[in-house]
Scaffold this active site. Structure first.
Site, PDB file in Angstrom:
ATOM      1  N   LYS A  53      92.432   5.307  27.425  1.00 45.80           N
ATOM      2  CA  LYS A  53      92.179   3.761  27.425  1.00 45.80           C
ATOM      3  C   LYS A  53      90.953   3.451  26.612  1.00 45.80           C
ATOM      4  O   LYS A  53      90.720   2.505  26.021  1.00 45.80           O
ATOM      5  CB  LYS A  53      92.010   3.348  28.982  1.00 45.80           C
ATOM      6  CG  LYS A  53      93.517   3.276  29.472  1.00 45.80           C
ATOM      7  CD  LYS A  53      93.449   3.007  30.902  1.00 45.80           C
ATOM      8  CE  LYS A  53      94.599   3.031  31.697  1.00 45.80           C
ATOM      9  NZ  LYS A  53      94.684   2.845  33.002  1.00 45.80           N
ATOM     10  N   GLN A  97      90.855   2.847  38.062  1.00 47.61           N
ATOM     11  CA  GLN A  97      91.860   3.632  37.791  1.00 47.61           C
ATOM     12  C   GLN A  97      92.291   4.413  39.146  1.00 47.61           C
ATOM     13  O   GLN A  97      91.679   4.507  40.000  1.00 47.61           O
ATOM     14  CB  GLN A  97      91.367   5.228  36.922  1.00 47.61           C
ATOM     15  CG  GLN A  97      92.783   5.891  36.360  1.00 47.61           C
ATOM     16  CD  GLN A  97      93.494   5.177  35.533  1.00 47.61           C
ATOM     17  OE1 GLN A  97      93.379   4.296  34.863  1.00 47.61           O
ATOM     18  NE2 GLN A  97      94.718   5.749  35.592  1.00 47.61           N
ATOM     19  N   ASP A 120      95.015  -5.399  35.134  1.00 50.55           N
ATOM     20  CA  ASP A 120      96.019  -4.415  35.640  1.00 50.55           C
ATOM     21  C   ASP A 120      97.232  -5.522  36.148  1.00 50.55           C
ATOM     22  O   ASP A 120      98.408  -4.927  36.348  1.00 50.55           O
ATOM     23  CB  ASP A 120      95.702  -3.450  36.538  1.00 50.55           C
ATOM     24  CG  ASP A 120      95.289  -2.038  36.111  1.00 50.55           C
ATOM     25  OD1 ASP A 120      96.057  -1.594  35.144  1.00 50.55           O
ATOM     26  OD2 ASP A 120      94.647  -1.376  36.600  1.00 50.55           O
TER      27      ASP A 120
HETATM   28  N1  GUN Z   1      97.139   5.135  37.631  1.00 53.53           N
HETATM   29  C1  GUN Z   1      98.558   5.205  37.049  1.00 53.53           C
HETATM   30  N2  GUN Z   1      98.904   4.190  36.315  1.00 53.53           N
HETATM   31  C2  GUN Z   1      97.924   3.157  36.582  1.00 53.53           C
HETATM   32  C3  GUN Z   1      97.706   1.656  35.870  1.00 53.53           C
HETATM   33  O1  GUN Z   1      98.545   1.225  35.196  1.00 53.53           O
HETATM   34  N3  GUN Z   1      96.367   1.228  36.313  1.00 53.53           N
HETATM   35  C4  GUN Z   1      95.552   1.764  36.924  1.00 53.53           C
HETATM   36  N4  GUN Z   1      94.455   1.209  37.265  1.00 53.53           N
HETATM   37  N5  GUN Z   1      95.548   2.963  37.470  1.00 53.53           N
HETATM   38  C5  GUN Z   1      96.705   3.700  37.035  1.00 53.53           C
END
Ligand code: GUN
Length: 289
Positions: A53, A97, A120
């Protein structure tokens, strides 16, 4: 011939398009959009995802800000950081996350994120807007799954879509998006009776179960579109490991009209939509449509 729905290629096209829009944003506002990513603890998969990311945020010309907290930090520590990032006018998007260590209640943290910065799309305000069809920030993986389904068939209206999985992160929001596309949507899950039989009625099957190779040939209506959201690492006999989806690709692909690979399907699309949501959040915060 089965069409391979190439998420890697579509995500690259999206990022090239976003880079131009980010440059235009920066020229208009004197700064690029900024995304803050918060990583708590030592989960190896989370470290890999966050590194991707951060890298891709910078590659499209946005500002990436990474915060790391120890696995032993308290919920209060994390909430204080979220509060500070919410209040920082130079931050447009904010994600924490998941998963979080056991001592932290994930719902309390997600509920604390400013819905306007919630790239998100997990905050109840944004989940509610999606449910009632109002514009808001929409979760990234469901957007990626939909974009790949539309690559196979631009107009999904009238299809019977079966979504296996009812998580707040994927199953429920992807079902809402497919409903907006005028699909007839069934959400199936671990307690659904005759799951394979139900899935055989699906014109569009979305697998978001989190169980490696769970969807086999007997789940598939010939000619269906199959979208595999799963990313599972399985051990091999030689001591190595391999990434596989929730779908047994080798068995299912010959029956499908179109199918996503793992890796290289939904996975890359998730980050592309995270970047797109960040630009969107930045534009909305600064009063642009
Ligand atoms: N952990 C696994 N997928 C995601 C996601 O799309 N966003 C976040 N914040 N954590 C994750």
């Amino acid at each position: 011939m089965t069409t391979l729905l190439d998420g890697k290629a579509l995500a690259a096209t999206m990022r090239a398009d976003l880079a131009g829009k980010v440059a235009a944003f920066a020229a208009a506002h004197g700064r690029p959009p900024a995304l803050a990513v918060v990583l708590v603890g030592d989960d190896p998969a989370s470290h890999v995802y966050v590194a991707s990311k951060v890298k891709q945020t910078a590659e499209v010309g946005m500002r990436s800000v990474e915060h790391r907290l120890d696995a032993g930090c308290t919920e209060a520590d994390l909430l204080a950081l979220v509060d500070a990032l919410n209040a920082d006018p130079a931050i447009d998007g904010l994600l924490v996350q998941l998963p979080l260590p056991a001592q932290i209640d994930a719902a309390s943290v997600l509920n604390r994120i400013d819905p306007a910065k919630d790239v998100d799309g997990f905050h109840p305000v944004n989940a509610g807007k999606l449910a009632i069809g109002e514009p808001g920030l929409v979760p990234c993986t469901p957007l990626g799954a939909l974009a790949l389904a539309r690559l196979a068939r631009p107009d999904l209206a009238g299809l019977h879509a079966v979504v296996i999985g009812r998580s707040n992160i994927v199953g429920k929001p992807v079902a809402q998006l497919l409903l907006q596309e005028n699909c007839t949507v069934t959400i199936a899950h671990s307690r659904t009776s005759d799951l394979a039989g139900l899935c055989r009625t699906a014109d569009l099957l979305v697998a978001a179960i989190g169980r490696p190779l769970f969807v086999t040939a007997d789940f598939i209506k010939p000619g269906a579109i199959v979208i595999d959201v799963g990313i599972n690492r399985i051990a091999l006999a030689d001591g190595k490991s391999r990434l596989v989806g929730d779908v047994d690709f080798a068995a299912v692909a010959p029956l499908a009209d179109a199918i996503t690979p793992v890796p290289g399907g939904v996975g890359p699309m998730t980050i592309a939509f995270l970047l797109s949501n960040t630009l969107r959040a930045a534009s909305l915060r600064l009063g642009e449509p």
